[in-house]
Scaffold this motif. Structure first.
Motif, PDB file in Angstrom:
ATOM      1  N   ASP A   1      32.830  50.551  46.068  1.00 19.33           N
ATOM      2  CA  ASP A   1      34.155  51.137  46.260  1.00 19.33           C
ATOM      3  C   ASP A   1      34.237  52.427  45.441  1.00 19.33           C
ATOM      4  OD1 ASP A   1      36.817  51.721  46.653  1.00 19.33           O
ATOM      5  OD2 ASP A   1      37.599  49.899  45.726  1.00 19.33           O
ATOM      6  N   LEU A   2      34.363  53.560  46.140  1.00 18.23           N
ATOM      7  CA  LEU A   2      34.445  54.864  45.483  1.00 18.23           C
ATOM      8  C   LEU A   2      35.868  55.130  45.014  1.00 18.23           C
ATOM      9  CD1 LEU A   2      32.396  57.048  48.023  1.00 18.23           C
ATOM     10  CD2 LEU A   2      31.548  55.769  46.038  1.00 18.23           C
ATOM     11  N   GLY A   3      36.051  55.302  43.703  1.00 17.49           N
ATOM     12  CA  GLY A   3      37.388  55.512  43.157  1.00 17.49           C
ATOM     13  C   GLY A   3      38.183  54.230  43.213  1.00 17.49           C
ATOM     14  N   SER A   4      37.663  53.193  42.569  1.00 21.12           N
ATOM     15  CA  SER A   4      38.167  51.826  42.755  1.00 21.12           C
ATOM     16  C   SER A   4      39.507  51.549  42.094  1.00 21.12           C
ATOM     17  CB  SER A   4      37.121  50.823  42.264  1.00 21.12           C
ATOM     18  OG  SER A   4      36.617  51.195  40.990  1.00 21.12           O
ATOM     19  N   GLY A   5      39.961  52.438  41.197  1.00 25.18           N
ATOM     20  CA  GLY A   5      41.290  52.268  40.605  1.00 25.18           C
ATOM     21  C   GLY A   5      41.451  50.937  39.905  1.00 25.18           C
ATOM     22  N   SER A   6      42.595  50.311  40.101  1.00 20.41           N
ATOM     23  CA  SER A   6      42.858  49.036  39.423  1.00 20.41           C
ATOM     24  C   SER A   6      42.258  47.851  40.173  1.00 20.41           C
ATOM     25  CB  SER A   6      44.362  48.834  39.237  1.00 20.41           C
ATOM     26  OG  SER A   6      45.002  48.823  40.491  1.00 20.41           O
TER      27      SER A   6
ATOM     28  N   ARG B   1      39.735  43.818  33.411  1.00 17.16           N
ATOM     29  CA  ARG B   1      40.562  42.721  32.899  1.00 17.16           C
ATOM     30  C   ARG B   1      41.043  41.821  34.033  1.00 17.16           C
ATOM     31  NH1 ARG B   1      45.845  42.487  32.858  1.00 17.16           N
ATOM     32  NH2 ARG B   1      46.078  44.744  33.139  1.00 17.16           N
ATOM     33  N   LEU B   2      41.507  42.422  35.134  1.00 18.04           N
ATOM     34  CA  LEU B   2      42.016  41.635  36.258  1.00 18.04           C
ATOM     35  C   LEU B   2      40.901  40.836  36.931  1.00 18.04           C
ATOM     36  CD1 LEU B   2      44.474  44.246  37.824  1.00 18.04           C
ATOM     37  CD2 LEU B   2      45.071  42.194  36.506  1.00 18.04           C
ATOM     38  N   ALA B   3      39.701  41.406  37.003  1.00 18.42           N
ATOM     39  CA  ALA B   3      38.566  40.677  37.581  1.00 18.42           C
ATOM     40  C   ALA B   3      38.241  39.451  36.740  1.00 18.42           C
ATOM     41  CB  ALA B   3      37.350  41.593  37.679  1.00 18.42           C
ATOM     42  N   LYS B   4      38.262  39.630  35.425  1.00 20.38           N
ATOM     43  CA  LYS B   4      37.961  38.513  34.525  1.00 20.38           C
ATOM     44  C   LYS B   4      39.039  37.442  34.607  1.00 20.38           C
ATOM     45  CE  LYS B   4      36.671  37.518  29.736  1.00 20.38           C
ATOM     46  NZ  LYS B   4      36.436  38.092  28.375  1.00 20.38           N
ATOM     47  N   GLU B   5      40.304  37.875  34.551  1.00 17.20           N
ATOM     48  CA  GLU B   5      41.412  36.917  34.595  1.00 17.20           C
ATOM     49  C   GLU B   5      41.470  36.183  35.934  1.00 17.20           C
ATOM     50  OE1 GLU B   5      44.899  39.202  33.753  1.00 17.20           O
ATOM     51  OE2 GLU B   5      44.428  39.425  31.614  1.00 17.20           O
ATOM     52  N   GLY B   6      41.099  36.889  37.021  1.00 19.68           N
ATOM     53  CA  GLY B   6      41.177  36.289  38.345  1.00 19.68           C
ATOM     54  C   GLY B   6      39.952  35.512  38.761  1.00 19.68           C
ATOM     55  N   GLY B   7      38.931  35.495  37.894  1.00 15.39           N
ATOM     56  CA  GLY B   7      37.718  34.751  38.214  1.00 15.39           C
ATOM     57  C   GLY B   7      36.872  35.401  39.294  1.00 15.39           C
ATOM     58  N   PHE B   8      36.956  36.715  39.406  1.00 14.37           N
ATOM     59  CA  PHE B   8      36.133  37.440  40.392  1.00 14.37           C
ATOM     60  C   PHE B   8      34.778  37.757  39.750  1.00 14.37           C
ATOM     61  CE2 PHE B   8      40.312  38.062  42.192  1.00 14.37           C
ATOM     62  CZ  PHE B   8      40.083  38.078  43.569  1.00 14.37           C
ATOM     63  N   HIS B   9      33.877  36.768  39.785  1.00 13.38           N
ATOM     64  CA  HIS B   9      32.584  36.917  39.113  1.00 13.38           C
ATOM     65  C   HIS B   9      31.656  37.864  39.863  1.00 13.38           C
ATOM     66  CE1 HIS B   9      34.009  33.643  36.693  1.00 13.38           C
ATOM     67  NE2 HIS B   9      34.064  32.834  37.741  1.00 13.38           N
ATOM     68  N   ASN B  10      31.986  38.157  41.112  1.00 17.77           N
ATOM     69  CA  ASN B  10      31.114  39.026  41.916  1.00 17.77           C
ATOM     70  C   ASN B  10      31.606  40.474  41.946  1.00 17.77           C
ATOM     71  OD1 ASN B  10      33.408  38.387  43.398  1.00 17.77           O
ATOM     72  ND2 ASN B  10      32.338  38.252  45.365  1.00 17.77           N
ATOM     73  N   VAL B  11      32.503  40.833  41.017  1.00 15.12           N
ATOM     74  CA  VAL B  11      33.060  42.189  40.945  1.00 15.12           C
ATOM     75  C   VAL B  11      32.686  42.826  39.612  1.00 15.12           C
ATOM     76  CG1 VAL B  11      35.204  43.520  40.742  1.00 15.12           C
ATOM     77  CG2 VAL B  11      34.992  41.757  42.497  1.00 15.12           C
TER      78      VAL B  11
END
Length: 256
Positions: free
Chosen positions: A79-84, A116-126
């Motif tokens: 994702d280019l320019g992935s922001g939040s 932070r949101l990836a960690k909190e949301g359990g997105f281990h593949n991000v």
């Protein structure tokens, strides 16, 4: 690119705008953000149930293109320019835990939010990398799909962005994006205004030139559609839309 555009100033302006987007998503901007925009653009409400609300609140994209992307399990996405992280999280749902999604962004506050949101949301593949979309920190032929939303218009070197996307895609991979273009070429006084670039207006490429840049990078089967659901909200931006036909489009193209 405008000959008189100060590229360093542009980067500072863009970082400033998107730092504010990350820290105060309910602030006043030239563009709409958040839940209402996401739903109107056509995002699947079933996906949105799993996307962190803070990512939705600070979403500043200009279109929806996941139907064009047709992401599959096990695929690798950039994702280019992935922001939040809004589109990263949606992509992660589509490729499942068997695939992976990588974001690249140049604004520290956005990167920190997304991680932070990836960690909190359990997105281990991000994962999110710091970098510039004109010079990607990835090996050749690393990704099945490259996505982007409302970001490439902010670059003063769009031809390099498309060349880099082509480089990091696997053969047969696809570029899928939403972006801001214009129907007619805008005058130099707008093209050289860093503030209007940062507002997603000054950098809008004329649509035929935009398509030509994508094809010149090596892509083929370029399919393009308009996104009438997207509208700018400031008077200054609305005037540019009326005068020069500034609008949102989505595009899919394939690497040979």
């Amino acid at each position: 690119m405008s000959k008189s555009l100060d590229v360093d100033k542009l980067e500072r302006e863009v970082k400033s705008v998107y730092r504010n987007v990350a820290e105060t998503p309910d602030g006043e901007f030239h563009f709409e953000m958040g839940q209402d925009l996401v739903e109107r653009l056509g995002y699947d409400t079933a996906d949105l149930e799993y996307v962190p609300q803070a990512a939705i609140d600070s979403f500043a994209g200009v279109g929806h293109h996941f139907d064009l992307a047709e992401l599959e399990p096990r695929e690798t996405v950039l994702d280019l320019g992935s922001g939040s992280g809004m589109d990263m999280f949606v992509a992660a749902l589509h490729v499942t835990e068997t695939g992976s999604v990588t974001g690249v962004d140049m604004t520290d506050e956005q990167i920190e939010n997304a991680r932070r949101l990836a960690k909190e949301g359990g997105f281990h593949n991000v994962r999110v990398r710091r970098g510039h979309i004109e010079s990607l920190p990835f090996d050749d032929e690393s990704f099945d799909a490259v996505i982007s939303n409302g970001v490439i218009n902010l670059s003063a070197e769009k031809d390099r962005v498309f060349a880099e996307a082509y480089r990091v895609l696997k053969p047969g991979g696809r570029l899928v994006l939403s972006d801001i273009i214009s129907e007619t070429q805008m005058p130099e006084r707008i093209k050289s205004n860093a503030d209007l670039w940062a507002a997603c207006i000054g950098g809008a490429e004329q649509i035929d030139g935009y398509r030509e840049m994508v094809e010149r990078a090596g892509f083929e089967a370029v399919e393009l559609r308009e996104n009438p659901q997207y509208q700018f909200i400031s008077d200054q931006a609305a005037n540019a839309c009326q005068t020069y036909g500034v609008k949102s489009v989505s595009l899919v193209a394939h690497k040979r």
